[in-house]
Scaffold this motif. Structure first.
Motif, mmCIF file in Angstrom:
data_model
loop_
_atom_site.group_PDB
_atom_site.id
_atom_site.type_symbol
_atom_site.label_atom_id
_atom_site.label_comp_id
_atom_site.label_asym_id
_atom_site.label_seq_id
_atom_site.Cartn_x
_atom_site.Cartn_y
_atom_site.Cartn_z
ATOM 1 N N TRP A 172 47.707 49.184 42.464
ATOM 2 C CA TRP A 172 47.552 47.799 42.014
ATOM 3 C C TRP A 172 47.086 47.756 40.563
ATOM 4 C CZ3 TRP A 172 49.967 44.090 44.135
ATOM 5 C CH2 TRP A 172 50.196 44.073 45.501
ATOM 6 N N LEU A 173 46.185 48.663 40.198
ATOM 7 C CA LEU A 173 45.708 48.724 38.818
ATOM 8 C C LEU A 173 46.855 49.060 37.864
ATOM 9 C CD1 LEU A 173 43.419 48.640 36.791
ATOM 10 C CD2 LEU A 173 42.930 51.028 37.334
ATOM 11 N N ALA A 174 47.705 49.999 38.247
ATOM 12 C CA ALA A 174 48.847 50.356 37.410
ATOM 13 C C ALA A 174 49.789 49.173 37.235
ATOM 14 C CB ALA A 174 49.589 51.541 38.028
ATOM 15 N N LEU A 175 50.024 48.422 38.292
ATOM 16 C CA LEU A 175 50.882 47.246 38.200
ATOM 17 C C LEU A 175 50.263 46.186 37.284
ATOM 18 C CD1 LEU A 175 53.481 45.916 39.226
ATOM 19 C CD2 LEU A 175 52.155 44.994 41.120
ATOM 20 N N GLY A 176 48.963 45.975 37.427
ATOM 21 C CA GLY A 176 48.263 45.011 36.566
ATOM 22 C C GLY A 176 48.275 45.420 35.104
ATOM 23 N N LYS A 177 48.060 46.714 34.858
ATOM 24 C CA LYS A 177 48.082 47.201 33.481
ATOM 25 C C LYS A 177 49.453 47.002 32.848
ATOM 26 C CE LYS A 177 46.399 51.252 32.515
ATOM 27 N NZ LYS A 177 45.963 52.655 32.560
ATOM 28 N N SER A 178 50.504 47.278 33.598
ATOM 29 C CA SER A 178 51.839 47.129 33.029
ATOM 30 C C SER A 178 52.126 45.672 32.677
ATOM 31 C CB SER A 178 52.893 47.684 33.970
ATOM 32 O OG SER A 178 52.976 46.913 35.146
#
Length: 104
Positions: free
Chosen positions: A42-48
């Motif tokens: 989820w963090l990776a998706l938010g960062k992108s």
């Protein structure tokens, strides 16, 4: 696009684990939730999404300031790219500090 690249990375990791280590795909996917917390995904998706929005806003900012000549276009493009790269690096550093304990 972030979801597709994450899936491609997981499939590539599964293939490499199978070929090099002999880890079956079934075991790979069974062990994946123990190795990688869902919060990291989820963090990776938010960062992108934050990076994409930042790059788009920077591109628009510099694009709207271009004068109708090629010299201004070149300068605006260069300034936009350099600024976007710098902002992405800085925002990524902030993410790293703020979310350093996610998934532990």
């Amino acid at each position: 696009i972030s979801v597709w690249t994450t899936l491609a990375a997981l499939l590539g990791g599964m293939l490499a684990a199978d070929v090099v280590l002999g880890v079956t795909p079934a075991y790979f996917f069974a062990a994946l939730p123990r190795a990688v917390a869902i919060s990291n995904l989820w963090l990776a998706l938010g960062k992108s999404m934050v990076f994409g929005l930042s790059i788009a806003l920077i591109g628009c900012h510099y694009g709207l300031r271009v004068k109708p000549n090629t010299e201004s276009l070149g300068q605006g493009t260069t300034a936009s790219v350099v600024t976007a790269i710098t902002v992405v690096l800085l925002v990524d550093a902030v993410f790293a500090v703020v979310f350093k304990n996610v998934g532990l």
